[in-house]
Design a protein around this motif. Structure first.
Motif, PDB file in Angstrom:
ATOM      1  N   MET A   1      -3.434  13.768  -6.122  1.00 35.87           N
ATOM      2  CA  MET A   1      -4.041  12.448  -5.973  1.00 35.87           C
ATOM      3  C   MET A   1      -3.619  11.799  -4.667  1.00 35.87           C
ATOM      4  O   MET A   1      -4.431  11.187  -3.957  1.00 35.87           O
ATOM      5  CB  MET A   1      -3.651  11.558  -7.156  1.00 35.87           C
ATOM      6  N   PHE A   2      -2.343  11.944  -4.327  1.00 34.18           N
ATOM      7  CA  PHE A   2      -1.813  11.398  -3.079  1.00 34.18           C
ATOM      8  C   PHE A   2      -2.579  11.986  -1.890  1.00 34.18           C
ATOM      9  O   PHE A   2      -2.988  11.259  -0.962  1.00 34.18           O
ATOM     10  CB  PHE A   2      -0.325  11.727  -2.973  1.00 34.18           C
ATOM     11  N   GLY A   3      -2.774  13.303  -1.898  1.00 36.55           N
ATOM     12  CA  GLY A   3      -3.492  13.957  -0.816  1.00 36.55           C
ATOM     13  C   GLY A   3      -4.946  13.520  -0.738  1.00 36.55           C
ATOM     14  O   GLY A   3      -5.487  13.308   0.354  1.00 36.55           O
ATOM     15  N   LEU A   4      -5.602  13.347  -1.894  1.00 38.98           N
ATOM     16  CA  LEU A   4      -6.992  12.895  -1.906  1.00 38.98           C
ATOM     17  C   LEU A   4      -7.118  11.478  -1.361  1.00 38.98           C
ATOM     18  O   LEU A   4      -8.079  11.161  -0.640  1.00 38.98           O
ATOM     19  CB  LEU A   4      -7.545  12.971  -3.334  1.00 38.98           C
ATOM     20  N   LEU A   5      -6.151  10.629  -1.696  1.00 42.35           N
ATOM     21  CA  LEU A   5      -6.178   9.266  -1.180  1.00 42.35           C
ATOM     22  C   LEU A   5      -5.942   9.245   0.325  1.00 42.35           C
ATOM     23  O   LEU A   5      -6.546   8.442   1.044  1.00 42.35           O
ATOM     24  CB  LEU A   5      -5.145   8.396  -1.898  1.00 42.35           C
ATOM     25  N   ALA A   6      -5.062  10.116   0.811  1.00 38.38           N
ATOM     26  CA  ALA A   6      -4.853  10.215   2.262  1.00 38.38           C
ATOM     27  C   ALA A   6      -6.153  10.609   2.951  1.00 38.38           C
ATOM     28  O   ALA A   6      -6.526  10.034   3.989  1.00 38.38           O
ATOM     29  CB  ALA A   6      -3.753  11.228   2.567  1.00 38.38           C
ATOM     30  N   LEU A   7      -6.867  11.586   2.372  1.00 39.90           N
ATOM     31  CA  LEU A   7      -8.162  11.976   2.924  1.00 39.90           C
ATOM     32  C   LEU A   7      -9.141  10.815   2.887  1.00 39.90           C
ATOM     33  O   LEU A   7      -9.884  10.574   3.850  1.00 39.90           O
ATOM     34  CB  LEU A   7      -8.714  13.160   2.124  1.00 39.90           C
TER      35      LEU A   7
ATOM     36  N   THR B   1       0.813  -1.210   0.000  1.00 35.71           N
ATOM     37  CA  THR B   1       0.000   0.000   0.000  1.00 35.71           C
ATOM     38  C   THR B   1       0.852   1.269   0.000  1.00 35.71           C
ATOM     39  O   THR B   1       0.567   2.214  -0.741  1.00 35.71           O
ATOM     40  CB  THR B   1      -0.928  -0.005   1.227  1.00 35.71           C
ATOM     41  N   LYS B   2       1.911   1.282   0.806  1.00 35.27           N
ATOM     42  CA  LYS B   2       2.758   2.475   0.862  1.00 35.27           C
ATOM     43  C   LYS B   2       3.479   2.694  -0.467  1.00 35.27           C
ATOM     44  O   LYS B   2       3.554   3.827  -0.968  1.00 35.27           O
ATOM     45  CB  LYS B   2       3.767   2.352   2.002  1.00 35.27           C
ATOM     46  N   GLY B   3       4.014   1.622  -1.046  1.00 43.84           N
ATOM     47  CA  GLY B   3       4.696   1.750  -2.327  1.00 43.84           C
ATOM     48  C   GLY B   3       3.757   2.207  -3.426  1.00 43.84           C
ATOM     49  O   GLY B   3       4.136   3.002  -4.297  1.00 43.84           O
ATOM     50  N   ALA B   4       2.498   1.684  -3.396  1.00 45.56           N
ATOM     51  CA  ALA B   4       1.518   2.093  -4.400  1.00 45.56           C
ATOM     52  C   ALA B   4       1.218   3.580  -4.284  1.00 45.56           C
ATOM     53  O   ALA B   4       1.126   4.299  -5.290  1.00 45.56           O
ATOM     54  CB  ALA B   4       0.239   1.274  -4.237  1.00 45.56           C
ATOM     55  N   LEU B   5       1.076   4.055  -3.048  1.00 41.66           N
ATOM     56  CA  LEU B   5       0.819   5.476  -2.849  1.00 41.66           C
ATOM     57  C   LEU B   5       2.004   6.330  -3.311  1.00 41.66           C
ATOM     58  O   LEU B   5       1.830   7.345  -4.001  1.00 41.66           O
ATOM     59  CB  LEU B   5       0.520   5.747  -1.373  1.00 41.66           C
ATOM     60  N   LYS B   6       3.217   5.914  -2.945  1.00 43.53           N
ATOM     61  CA  LYS B   6       4.404   6.691  -3.304  1.00 43.53           C
ATOM     62  C   LYS B   6       4.634   6.717  -4.801  1.00 43.53           C
ATOM     63  O   LYS B   6       5.261   7.650  -5.317  1.00 43.53           O
ATOM     64  CB  LYS B   6       5.630   6.131  -2.579  1.00 43.53           C
ATOM     65  N   SER B   7       4.124   5.706  -5.521  1.00 48.64           N
ATOM     66  CA  SER B   7       4.301   5.680  -6.976  1.00 48.64           C
ATOM     67  C   SER B   7       3.579   6.840  -7.648  1.00 48.64           C
ATOM     68  O   SER B   7       3.879   7.180  -8.798  1.00 48.64           O
ATOM     69  CB  SER B   7       3.792   4.349  -7.550  1.00 48.64           C
ATOM     70  N   LEU B   8       2.634   7.439  -6.947  1.00 46.08           N
ATOM     71  CA  LEU B   8       1.879   8.548  -7.524  1.00 46.08           C
ATOM     72  C   LEU B   8       2.660   9.857  -7.523  1.00 46.08           C
ATOM     73  O   LEU B   8       2.380  10.758  -8.324  1.00 46.08           O
ATOM     74  CB  LEU B   8       0.573   8.758  -6.749  1.00 46.08           C
ATOM     75  N   LEU B   9       3.614   9.977  -6.617  1.00 51.59           N
ATOM     76  CA  LEU B   9       4.237  11.274  -6.367  1.00 51.59           C
ATOM     77  C   LEU B   9       4.988  11.829  -7.569  1.00 51.59           C
ATOM     78  O   LEU B   9       5.125  13.047  -7.709  1.00 51.59           O
ATOM     79  CB  LEU B   9       5.177  11.176  -5.159  1.00 51.59           C
ATOM     80  N   ASP B  10       5.492  10.947  -8.427  1.00 54.88           N
ATOM     81  CA  ASP B  10       6.256  11.405  -9.593  1.00 54.88           C
ATOM     82  C   ASP B  10       5.382  11.588 -10.827  1.00 54.88           C
ATOM     83  O   ASP B  10       5.891  11.921 -11.900  1.00 54.88           O
ATOM     84  CB  ASP B  10       7.378  10.413  -9.904  1.00 54.88           C
ATOM     85  N   GLU B  11       4.079  11.353 -10.678  1.00 59.14           N
ATOM     86  CA  GLU B  11       3.168  11.486 -11.812  1.00 59.14           C
ATOM     87  C   GLU B  11       2.587  12.899 -11.873  1.00 59.14           C
ATOM     88  O   GLU B  11       2.574  13.620 -10.873  1.00 59.14           O
ATOM     89  CB  GLU B  11       2.035  10.462 -11.693  1.00 59.14           C
ATOM     90  N   PRO B  12       2.109  13.308 -13.060  1.00 64.03           N
ATOM     91  CA  PRO B  12       1.434  14.606 -13.157  1.00 64.03           C
ATOM     92  C   PRO B  12       0.245  14.664 -12.198  1.00 64.03           C
ATOM     93  O   PRO B  12      -0.541  13.712 -12.124  1.00 64.03           O
ATOM     94  CB  PRO B  12       0.973  14.648 -14.624  1.00 64.03           C
ATOM     95  N   PHE B  13       0.147  15.720 -11.458  1.00 61.18           N
ATOM     96  CA  PHE B  13      -0.895  15.886 -10.444  1.00 61.18           C
ATOM     97  C   PHE B  13      -0.848  14.795  -9.372  1.00 61.18           C
ATOM     98  O   PHE B  13      -1.838  14.539  -8.680  1.00 61.18           O
ATOM     99  CB  PHE B  13      -2.293  15.911 -11.085  1.00 61.18           C
TER     100      PHE B  13
END
Length: 260
Positions: free
Chosen positions: A62-68, A46-58
């Protein structure tokens, strides 16, 4: 049957939470499928999947919305447990299910806090840990052993729920979509259950055989599968299953029965 009042904001919070969990497992399964097919993915949790978003456009948005969404999901799990929103009851089986829901609330709350700390720039990216201090105590060994058995039990519950399609009594899937949705949901639950059983086995064996208390992640369980005989096939099957679990969670966001 006991009824409790589920306020509209709680219902929406629950659906947002299910959607967030669905997106995360779509990422986990998708990355694993790409790893098997040579498309540049990787086996991650789960953590790796979330971190994979950080280098993508926007990606940060998305990372912040998933945290919410994870905060919302944690809150809904707490309501399910404490208020018995699904009417599991107070018998032994019902209490066991509600305890499991409360544990799920805590684990998703911790994941949401971790994601928030990463977003704010002061979090750690670690995914596994060796609890050497606790394992030196006899009670620590029992604690981690029981935790491992609980994870195996949760995996078994997923296997049974998927095999018997026990999720149907909590969902209002339209008849026109049942022909594909029900099999996908069953595959997803069975696959997640299998991964949970592997993670729980890792923890039990590390405590009672190796004496290390090493807690593995979903990503490490997938990597272990890949290294087994016919590992590529096994990983591919489970990866598709975890992607299916993401679809199942997304369907819950729409069709989950949340009685108001």
């Amino acid at each position: 049957m006991n009824q409790i009042l589920i306020k509209p904001q709680f219902e929406w919070g629950a659906r947002i939470g299910y959607a967030a969990r669905g997106i995360i497992y779509l990422l986990i399964g998708g990355l694993a499928v790409m790893a098997v097919s040579g498309g540049g993915g990787k086996t991650t949790g789960t953590k790796g999947a979330l971190k994979s978003l950080l280098d993508e456009p926007f990606g940060q948005i998305m990372f912040g919305l998933l945290a919410l969404g994870l905060f919302c999901y944690s809150g809904w799990r707490a309501i399910q447990s404490i208020k018995d929103a699904d009417n599991h009851g107070n018998n032994a089986q019902g209490v066991a299910i509600r305890i499991g829901l409360f544990i799920s609330s805590i684990t998703h709350l911790l994941l949401a806090i971790w994601a928030s700390s990463i977003l704010l720039g002061f979090g750690s990216s670690g995914s596994s840990s060796n609890q050497g201090g606790l394992i030196t105590h006899s009670w620590g060994q029992w604690l981690f052993g029981i935790a491992g058995l609980a994870i195996v039990a949760a995996g078994g519950a997923h296997l049974i729920k998927g095999w018997k399609a026990g999720f149907e009594k909590y969902m209002d899937i339209p008849q026109s979509q049942r022909v594909w949705a029900v099999p996908v949901c069953r595959i997803g639950l069975i696959s997640r259950g299998a991964v949970y059983c592997i993670v729980g086995f890792f923890l039990v064996s590390s405590v009672w055989i190796a004496g290390t208390g090493e807690l593995k992640s979903i990503g490490e369980a997938l990597s272990w599968l890949r290294d087994q005989p016919f590992g590529a096939w096994l990983l591919g099957i489970i990866a598709v299953g975890l992607f299916s679990f993401g679809i199942y969670s997304s369907l819950e966001a729409v069709y989950r029965r949340i009685d108001r």
